[in-house]
Motif scaffolding. Structure first.
Motif, PDB file in Angstrom:
ATOM      1  N   ARG A  38       0.840  -1.201   0.000  1.00  0.00           N
ATOM      2  CA  ARG A  38       0.000   0.000   0.000  1.00  0.00           C
ATOM      3  C   ARG A  38       0.873   1.249   0.000  1.00  0.00           C
ATOM      4  NH1 ARG A  38      -3.867  -0.980   4.921  1.00  0.00           N
ATOM      5  NH2 ARG A  38      -1.891  -1.712   5.809  1.00  0.00           N
ATOM      6  N   PHE A  39       2.090   1.095   0.561  1.00  0.00           N
ATOM      7  CA  PHE A  39       2.954   2.273   0.601  1.00  0.00           C
ATOM      8  C   PHE A  39       3.430   2.696  -0.782  1.00  0.00           C
ATOM      9  CE2 PHE A  39       2.964   1.037   5.021  1.00  0.00           C
ATOM     10  CZ  PHE A  39       2.783   2.267   5.635  1.00  0.00           C
ATOM     11  N   LYS A  49       1.360   5.535  -1.954  1.00  0.00           N
ATOM     12  CA  LYS A  49       1.770   6.794  -1.340  1.00  0.00           C
ATOM     13  C   LYS A  49       3.046   7.310  -1.969  1.00  0.00           C
ATOM     14  CE  LYS A  49       0.858   8.188   3.296  1.00  0.00           C
ATOM     15  NZ  LYS A  49       0.871   7.912   4.734  1.00  0.00           N
ATOM     16  N   TYR A  94      -0.671   1.416   7.891  1.00  0.00           N
ATOM     17  CA  TYR A  94      -0.835   2.357   6.778  1.00  0.00           C
ATOM     18  C   TYR A  94      -2.009   3.303   7.018  1.00  0.00           C
ATOM     19  CZ  TYR A  94      -2.422   3.967   2.192  1.00  0.00           C
ATOM     20  OH  TYR A  94      -2.874   4.744   1.163  1.00  0.00           O
TER      21      TYR A  94
END
Ligand code: SF4
Ligand code: SF4
Lengths: 618, 198
Positions: free
Chosen positions: A130-131, A134, A302
């Protein structure tokens, strides 16, 4: 016809998560799909591969994830809907392309699927991708079930086109490998050709261009945030004052958990499915309506970090729990009971768990680790290398594939592994600083994936090691996918080229190259010995088809072997080779004729010549 | 519908995934809510394969320790290993034909005695139905139909919300044509064996 091409909207089918995802792609009219195979994403690709044989879908097994993404990115920037599929660590390989592709954006929809693997069922790490959304500044979606994965994927393509950005579609093993009843939607006819319109000041990322593009990306992200605020995938259920924010499979465990705890009326759930950018206002409002909030997400905190930041911005001081206070773990995957317990503990709900059973008197049960198949050519190669290197002090960097299992005793041919292709690169470093003989192992598919640059480096910088390339003609571990070295014609696939590993190795400038057939033990040992003596980079290519794949192709079987009465019980076969076809009964060694694939390696190494092919028994 | 949780454990290659798929397809035919999950990472390399199947009103596809209502083990030591998934009310069905792991061959560990395995399971759970499914599969005409034999026994217990007829229909329509006959025979053999042990 492939079942995923069924044209019956509303029809219900039992689908594996990965099948549902493939169907979602077809319902979105995806025209170009690319991948490098990796569990838990593999079945998406294998289905696309089959479907591409009978539909307009273009599918390719690319050499690695970076190339796969580049192929898809070009197609998407020509206005064609494209999808790129990989396992989580593949994203690291593709990251170079990904982070600047985010600046450039897309015209046709592009969805990049990353299949994360919490608990590392079949991976070297459990990084939380998920990072990447970002880091790259890209929108991300995360489904909670197979049905939702299918529908959400369709919407992800629309989202990608609306924002003119690739969308990261993140799943976890329990989405990919869970099955449920899925209701089909309409298939969409893919638009298979596009046109690339020249626009170098938006496409050629020199600094002056990229400065503009980065600003544009931030604008797109603002728009994405608005879409996230209103997305149906960010949904709130319940009216209680205990808040739970969750995503992916954790959402299911939360739903089951609050039912079992009987706290449906006290809780309010925000399921985040459009998870980058996070819906700021929605979350703030949610927090304002809650007394306390627990964040339930596998992997890294997250959402937790973002939610806490939102709360701070809004001056909210309610308690927000998650991983920080030791309540939920950053490790491994969650399960329903664990989530239920955490909910009970955090909200102070009494729950008497059902009686357990006492396992203290259960004896230790022998482990059943996976092992190389009976007659696997890798075992033969490892045996020959061990024999050839007898008496040498060695370091054996290994790589990713079935052959990684060679690190287990008694073969013990694997000392260091970090990622795809690392065998070759790390061999350079080990041989530079150590006097030990460095012998490294890489599979054929992995060699093409990321092994070649390391080998070029070794030749250029004059390193000193022996690389053994285990060429079994297929990508075995992930379920037998082809790779550039495979003779596709022999498998009745038209329209493919073929790259010879031997030619590549020679062309790269390796001066000592030999080819062995590992089932010929003595000859192989002698050839490897020579390679080990060579000062500089030597390569041994060990060629023998994957036994399991040969069986699947119904190739003629070799005669199985048996242990005759000449056996004196030295057990060299078991102690040095450890072929799983062997078993011991009443102190006598036997071969299971069903498992034995007749590779004959044990027969060649038996000091008593006691192992014979079954036909000679009579 | 209250959830019923079923775990199937097997050794790679024993056909556990096909058995799960037949169960899932039967549930689809019968309109029974079903969700399942499987771990088959390196199954082909002789490791353990585990499927979890949840019927009824639940959203989770996996089953926590101590929460399986039914456990089907395709191999006796694997059935025992999965005992941590059971509770005192669990019904256990196990094949009694051992597949000795290679660790035993190389002298790392001792295969527990079948008698011990059975008495341990029996003493800790509600019921154990155990028999040699391999010889029955052979009787049915295909040694690889162990999965169908155990499926038959599972359905006989009435512990999962699927009828004999639906499952047979799923076998008829969802397994390979050439094996349908032996599969059905194996299923019936398993069913009647469990029946005779009841
Ligand atoms: S699948 Fe092929 S490469 Fe992998 S262990 Fe089996 S025989 Fe060896
Ligand atoms: S011939 Fe020997 S080493 Fe080869 S598969 Fe059979 S038992 Fe194993």
């Amino acid at each position: 016809m492939h079942k995923l091409l069924t044209r019956q909207p509303g029809l219900k089918m039992l689908l594996l998560g990965n099948e549902a995802i493939a169907r979602g792609g077809l319902e979105a009219g995806v025209a170009v799909s690319t991948t490098y195979p990796g569990t838990p994403s593999s079945e998406i690709s294998s289905n696309f591969f089959q479907i591409s044989q009978e539909s307009k879908l273009y599918f390719e097994y690319s050499t690695n994830e970076k190339v796969a993404l580049e192929v898809a990115a070009a197609a998407a920037n020509s206005g064609v809907r494209s999808m790129c599929i990989m396992k989580h660590v593949g994203m690291n390989v593709a990251a170079d392309a990904l982070l600047t592709l985010a600046y450039v954006g897309v015209r046709g929809g592009l969805v990049i699927l990353t299949a994360d693997d919490p608990f590392m069922f079949s991976s070297q790490n459990e990084q939380d991708n998920r990072f990447y959304s970002k880091l790259a500044g890209l929108p991300m979606m995360e489904p909670s079930s197979a049905q939702e994965a299918k529908d959400m994927l369709r919407d992800a393509f629309d989202l990608s086109e609306e924002l003119q950005l690739p969308v990261i579609f993140r799943t976890t093993t329990r989405i990919n490998h869970s099955s449920e009843i899925v209701s089909l939607g309409e298939l969409r006819d893919p638009k298979t050709t596009g046109d690339f319109v020249k626009d170098p000041f938006n496409y050629v990322t020199v600094p002056a261009v990229s400065r503009n593009l980065h600003a544009k990306l931030l604008e797109k992200l603002d728009k994405a945030e608005t879409l996230s605020e209103n997305s149906k995938y960010n949904m709130i259920a319940g009216k209680g004052s205990w808040g739970i924010i969750c995503n992916g499979v954790s959402y299911n465990y939360v739903c089951d958990g609050i039912k079992e705890l009987g706290i449906q009326n006290s809780t309010r759930i925000l399921r985040v499915g459009f998870s980058h950018p996070m819906p700021r206002i929605l979350i703030r409002t949610f927090l304002e309506e809650c007394e306390k909030v627990l964040i339930v997400e596998e992997g890294e905190p997250y959402m937790e970090e973002t939610v806490k930041a939102f709360a701070q911005e809004a001056g909210l001081t309610l308690s927000i729990g998650g991983k920080g206070d030791g309540c939920l773990s950053r490790l491994y995957e969650y399960d329903p009971a664990q989530v239920r317990e955490s909910l009970g503990e955090y909200f102070g709900v009494d729950y008497a768990p059902r009686d357990g059973i006492d396992l203290s008197d259960v004896p230790e049960i022998p482990q059943r680790p996976p092992s190389l198949c009976a007659g696997c050519s890798h075992r033969a190669t490892f045996y020959a290398v061990n024999k050839a290197a007898e008496g040498m002090d060695t370091i054996c960097p290994t790589d990713i594939g079935c052959y990684t299992l060679g690190f287990l005793p008694p073969l013990s041919t694997g000392d260091f592994l970090i990622c795809m292709g690392s065998s070759v690169g790390t061999s350079c470093g080990f041989s530079k600083v150590s006097d030990k003989k460095v012998i490294s192992f890489i599979g054929d598919s992995t060699f093409f994936h990321t092994g070649i640059p390391g080998l070029v480096n070794a030749v250029f910088n004059s390193h000193n090691f022996t690389l053994v390339i285990l060429d079994n003609g297929i990508t075995a571990m992930t379920g037998h996918q082809p790779h550039p070295g495979v003779d596709m014609k022999a498998m009745n696939f038209e329209g493919y080229g073929q790259v010879s590993i031997e030619d590549v190795v020679k062309a790269v400038g390796v001066k000592h190259v030999s080819v062995i057939r590992p089932y010929r033990v003595k000859k192989s040992v002698d050839t490897i010995k020579e390679a080990l003596m060579y000062k500089g980079v030597s390569v041994v290519i060990s060629q023998e088809p994957c036994m399991l794949f040969a069986k699947a192709l119904k190739k003629p079987r070799r005669k199985p072997f048996f242990v005759s009465d000449k056996c004196k019980g030295d057990k060299d076969c078991i102690n040095d080779l450890a072929c799983p076809a062997f078993y011991i009964r009443k102190n006598r060694v036997y071969i299971d004729p069903v498992l034995c694939s007749g590779c004959s390696v044990c027969a060649q190494i038996c000091p008593e010549h006691a192992i014979l092919p079954l036909k000679d028994k009579a | 519908m209250k959830p019923t949780r079923l775990i199937i454990v097997a050794v790679g290659g024993q056909g556990n995934l096909l058995a799960s798929r037949v169960i899932g397809e039967a549930a689809l035919m019968a309109d029974v809510p079903v969700r399942m999950s499987e771990i088959h990472g390196m199954a082909q390399r002789g490791g353990v394969v585990e499927s979890s199947i949840v019927f009824g009103d639940a959203q989770s596809t996996i089953i926590s320790d101590g929460e399986a209502d039914v456990l089907v083990g395709f191999e006796p030591s694997e059935t025992l290993r999965a005992l941590n998934k059971c509770h005192p009310g669990t019904v256990v069905i196990s094949n009694l034909a051992p597949l000795s792991p290679f660790t035993v061959t190389v002298g790392n560990g001792i295969y527990p005695e079948l008698k011990v395995i059975q008495s341990l399971i029996r003493s800790k759970t509600a019921k154990l139905i155990a028999f040699n499914a391999e010889s029955m599969a052979r009787e049915a005409g295909n040694i690889l139909s162990v999965n169908m034999v155990l499926l038959g026994a599972l359905i006989q217990t009435g512990k999962i919300p699927l009828t004999r007829e639906t499952v047979k229909e799923a076998i008829r329509t969802k397994t390979k044509k050439v094996f349908v006959e032996t599969n059905l025979k194996a299923f019936e053999l398993g069913f009647s064996t469990a029946d005779s042990m009841a």
